[in-house]
Design a protein around this motif. Structure first.
Motif, PDB file in Angstrom:
ATOM      1  N   ALA A  64       0.805  -1.263   0.042  1.00 26.66           N
ATOM      2  CA  ALA A  64      -0.033  -0.089   0.045  1.00 26.66           C
ATOM      3  C   ALA A  64       0.745   1.249  -0.025  1.00 26.66           C
ATOM      4  O   ALA A  64       0.551   2.293  -0.925  1.00 26.66           O
ATOM      5  CB  ALA A  64      -0.954  -0.002   1.173  1.00 26.66           C
ATOM      6  N   ASN A  65       1.937   0.948   0.519  1.00 22.38           N
ATOM      7  CA  ASN A  65       2.792   2.331   0.705  1.00 22.38           C
ATOM      8  C   ASN A  65       3.906   2.284  -0.550  1.00 22.38           C
ATOM      9  O   ASN A  65       3.995   3.201  -1.306  1.00 22.38           O
ATOM     10  CB  ASN A  65       3.690   2.210   1.887  1.00 22.38           C
ATOM     11  N   VAL A  66       4.418   1.450  -0.797  1.00 17.95           N
ATOM     12  CA  VAL A  66       5.655   1.186  -1.555  1.00 17.95           C
ATOM     13  C   VAL A  66       5.006   1.449  -3.195  1.00 17.95           C
ATOM     14  O   VAL A  66       5.596   2.072  -3.898  1.00 17.95           O
ATOM     15  CB  VAL A  66       6.307  -0.211  -1.769  1.00 17.95           C
ATOM     16  N   TYR A  67       3.734   1.183  -3.369  1.00 20.62           N
ATOM     17  CA  TYR A  67       3.093   1.167  -4.609  1.00 20.62           C
ATOM     18  C   TYR A  67       2.142   2.465  -4.730  1.00 20.62           C
ATOM     19  O   TYR A  67       1.429   2.621  -5.647  1.00 20.62           O
ATOM     20  CB  TYR A  67       2.333   0.135  -5.220  1.00 20.62           C
ATOM     21  N   SER A  68       2.093   3.281  -3.697  1.00 23.47           N
ATOM     22  CA  SER A  68       1.170   4.447  -3.593  1.00 23.47           C
ATOM     23  C   SER A  68      -0.038   4.358  -3.682  1.00 23.47           C
ATOM     24  O   SER A  68      -0.801   5.070  -4.023  1.00 23.47           O
ATOM     25  CB  SER A  68       1.808   5.528  -4.592  1.00 23.47           C
ATOM     26  N   ILE A  69      -0.409   2.881  -3.437  1.00 26.12           N
ATOM     27  CA  ILE A  69      -1.895   2.717  -3.389  1.00 26.12           C
ATOM     28  C   ILE A  69      -2.750   3.466  -2.435  1.00 26.12           C
ATOM     29  O   ILE A  69      -3.794   4.068  -2.698  1.00 26.12           O
ATOM     30  CB  ILE A  69      -2.082   1.194  -3.317  1.00 26.12           C
ATOM     31  N   THR A 150      -4.060  -5.664  -6.817  1.00 26.21           N
ATOM     32  CA  THR A 150      -2.605  -5.487  -6.652  1.00 26.21           C
ATOM     33  C   THR A 150      -2.075  -5.918  -5.129  1.00 26.21           C
ATOM     34  O   THR A 150      -1.256  -6.537  -4.733  1.00 26.21           O
ATOM     35  CB  THR A 150      -2.057  -4.197  -7.138  1.00 26.21           C
ATOM     36  N   LEU A 151      -2.958  -5.442  -4.069  1.00 23.74           N
ATOM     37  CA  LEU A 151      -2.825  -5.509  -2.892  1.00 23.74           C
ATOM     38  C   LEU A 151      -2.897  -6.925  -2.456  1.00 23.74           C
ATOM     39  O   LEU A 151      -1.894  -7.450  -1.859  1.00 23.74           O
ATOM     40  CB  LEU A 151      -3.616  -4.790  -2.150  1.00 23.74           C
ATOM     41  N   GLU A 152      -3.889  -7.621  -3.107  1.00 29.27           N
ATOM     42  CA  GLU A 152      -4.009  -8.986  -2.818  1.00 29.27           C
ATOM     43  C   GLU A 152      -2.963  -9.834  -3.225  1.00 29.27           C
ATOM     44  O   GLU A 152      -2.070 -10.779  -2.640  1.00 29.27           O
ATOM     45  CB  GLU A 152      -5.422  -9.667  -3.256  1.00 29.27           C
ATOM     46  N   GLN A 192       6.872  -7.070  -6.220  1.00 32.85           N
ATOM     47  CA  GLN A 192       7.631  -7.801  -4.965  1.00 32.85           C
ATOM     48  C   GLN A 192       6.623  -8.404  -4.312  1.00 32.85           C
ATOM     49  O   GLN A 192       5.464  -7.937  -3.993  1.00 32.85           O
ATOM     50  CB  GLN A 192       8.737  -7.372  -4.387  1.00 32.85           C
ATOM     51  N   ASN A 193       6.787  -9.819  -3.695  1.00 32.26           N
ATOM     52  CA  ASN A 193       5.972 -10.269  -2.912  1.00 32.26           C
ATOM     53  C   ASN A 193       6.108  -9.960  -1.295  1.00 32.26           C
ATOM     54  O   ASN A 193       7.006 -10.492  -0.708  1.00 32.26           O
ATOM     55  CB  ASN A 193       5.960 -11.863  -2.882  1.00 32.26           C
ATOM     56  N   PHE A 194       5.456  -8.944  -0.619  1.00 28.97           N
ATOM     57  CA  PHE A 194       5.461  -8.698   0.575  1.00 28.97           C
ATOM     58  C   PHE A 194       5.147  -9.807   1.665  1.00 28.97           C
ATOM     59  O   PHE A 194       5.622 -10.090   2.536  1.00 28.97           O
ATOM     60  CB  PHE A 194       4.632  -7.704   0.971  1.00 28.97           C
ATOM     61  N   ARG A 378      -8.008  -9.781   0.065  1.00 32.91           N
ATOM     62  CA  ARG A 378      -8.976 -10.836  -0.779  1.00 32.91           C
ATOM     63  C   ARG A 378     -10.223 -10.275  -0.980  1.00 32.91           C
ATOM     64  O   ARG A 378     -11.063 -10.150  -1.988  1.00 32.91           O
ATOM     65  CB  ARG A 378      -8.689 -12.204  -0.563  1.00 32.91           C
ATOM     66  N   THR A 379     -10.971 -10.056   0.383  1.00 29.10           N
ATOM     67  CA  THR A 379     -12.225  -9.627   0.469  1.00 29.10           C
ATOM     68  C   THR A 379     -12.446  -8.154  -0.235  1.00 29.10           C
ATOM     69  O   THR A 379     -13.643  -7.958  -0.935  1.00 29.10           O
ATOM     70  CB  THR A 379     -12.685  -9.816   1.782  1.00 29.10           C
ATOM     71  N   LEU A 380     -11.460  -7.313   0.145  1.00 29.50           N
ATOM     72  CA  LEU A 380     -11.447  -5.933  -0.609  1.00 29.50           C
ATOM     73  C   LEU A 380     -11.474  -6.170  -2.059  1.00 29.50           C
ATOM     74  O   LEU A 380     -12.409  -5.187  -2.488  1.00 29.50           O
ATOM     75  CB  LEU A 380     -10.248  -5.177  -0.070  1.00 29.50           C
TER      76      LEU A 380
END
Length: 398
Positions: A64-69, A150-152, A192-194, A378-380
């Motif tokens: 959420a931070n690294v990708y400015s989401i 993307t977050l998921e 990348q996979n956090f 995932r729900t989001l």
């Protein structure tokens, strides 16, 4: 992350009602063909998807931070004047999907949609939605879904959803980074996979399992501070009475409550948890054999319940009653919760290098990734996709 202030005065909007985004004489102000039921359904789905997002704010670190989401999807207050200009910009409107990838974050995401969909806490009338607004919110909702997918994907350590993995890699390749002042600041880092990094200390941003576990606490503290000091505090103190989240849907207090629910989920080890589960941070602290740690964990539980109760008791809607005394009560309760978490984190830090604690933190972290972060995202993403589909259906086919 502090939200970006780019907006026409909120007070004017609340006084005059709702200013249409497409009020310029030269713009196409024709209204869509559609039903009120379809619009109402989109508004209902907005609230569902909004709750999922707010319940993710205890873990805005990582993707959420690294990708400015976070700023791309949740900047507020809305930049109303900028949005009005976009709706009169033939070039932007002709290629909205690409335009939105690099547009001013103040006109995007949840609040860009909210500004078009709602009036004074209720759905707008269907005969007020213009074709320009409809085209715009369809593109914004699609982009919002891509961001949540993307977050998921970025937290799915097993990379189990190929479609959302593909969406995520395209998202980070085509969107721009946003700095703390809301300015575009170059391209995003590669995908990348956090989830893998959090589960495997030393392979990414977290060098030890304990360090990752302490990130659970600091993530909670970040949103607790933002809710108390900024979201509630800035309007309440009069420092900035335009700094009101979700003012058009009258959803502010629900937003605040869900933010603290995100902390409860994080600390208790699962979505919707009513008590700490055996793989949670709080359960470990209560049962680690350290009386100080147990007492501090119990204090966190009590302060967490108190903060939720005090937010729930705030006078609604916050957009109209942001100076009510109940706001100060909630601010104080949030401050006490923050202090309790700080004390817990300090005691945990004393276990650095302890092999037994490292092993238990590994269990906590793996559960946290799978049953808190990934489960939430995932729900989001699922509900953001439903929101996009509902928004498309606002307009009836001729």
């Amino acid at each position: 992350m502090k939200k970006i202030l780019k907006m026409v005065a909120l007070a004017a909007v609340l006084t005059t009602g709702f200013a249409s985004c497409s009020s310029d004489d030269e713009a196409d102000n024709s209204v869509i063909t559609g039903t009120q039921d379809a619009l109402d359904k989109a508004c209902s789905d907005w609230r569902v998807a909004r709750a999922d997002w707010e319940q993710s704010e205890a873990f805005l670190f990582g993707a959420a931070n690294v990708y400015s989401i976070d700023p791309h999807t949740d900047t507020w207050p809305i930049a109303a004047n900028d949005l009005a200009k976009v709706l009169r910009d033939d070039k932007a409107m002709a290629n909205l999907d690409n335009f939105i990838k690099t547009a001013n974050a103040g006109i995007l995401g949840y609040h860009g949609l909210e500004y078009v969909l709602f009036r004074k806490g209720k759905p707008r009338k269907i005969d007020q939605i213009t074709n320009l607004e409809y085209d715009y919110i369809c593109a914004v909702a699609k982009d919002l879904y891509n961001a949540t997918a993307t977050l998921e994907a970025a937290w799915d350590s097993r990379e189990s959803n190929a479609e959302r993995q593909k969406i995520a890699k395209e998202y980070v390749a085509t969107h721009l980074a946003i700095d703390d002042d809301g300015n575009q600041s170059g391209t995003l880092a590669g995908f990348q996979n956090f989830g893998k990094a959090f589960k495997n200390p030393g392979s990414g941003d977290w060098q030890t399992a304990l360090e990752a576990t302490q990130e659970i606490i600091s993530g909670c503290q970040d949103i607790i501070g933002e809710v108390g000091d900024s979201k509630i505090g800035l309007p309440y103190t009069g420092k900035d009475n335009s700094y009101i989240e979700s003012p058009y849907a009258y959803n502010s207090i629900t937003d605040f409550y869900d933010n603290i629910v995100s902390c409860k989920n994080a600390l208790y080890g699962g979505r919707g948890a009513t008590a700490p589960n055996e793989k949670s941070l709080i359960y470990f602290c209560q049962n680690a054999g350290n009386a100080t740690l147990a007492a501090q964990a119990n204090a966190v539980v009590a302060k967490l319940d108190n903060a939720l109760a005090k937010i729930k008791a705030m006078k609604a809607p916050f957009a109209l009653y942001y100076s009510d005394a109940s706001c100060k009560v909630a601010i104080d309760a949030l401050g006490e919760l923050d202090d309790a978490l700080a004390a817990l984190s300090a005691t945990l830090g004393g276990y650095a290098g302890n092999a037994t604690v490292e092993k238990q933190c590994q269990v906590i972290n793996e559960n946290y990734v799978d049953n808190v972060i990934l489960a939430t995202y995932r729900t989001l993403a699922d509900n953001a996709q439903k929101l996009y589909q509902s928004i498309v259906k606002i307009k009836s086919e001729k």
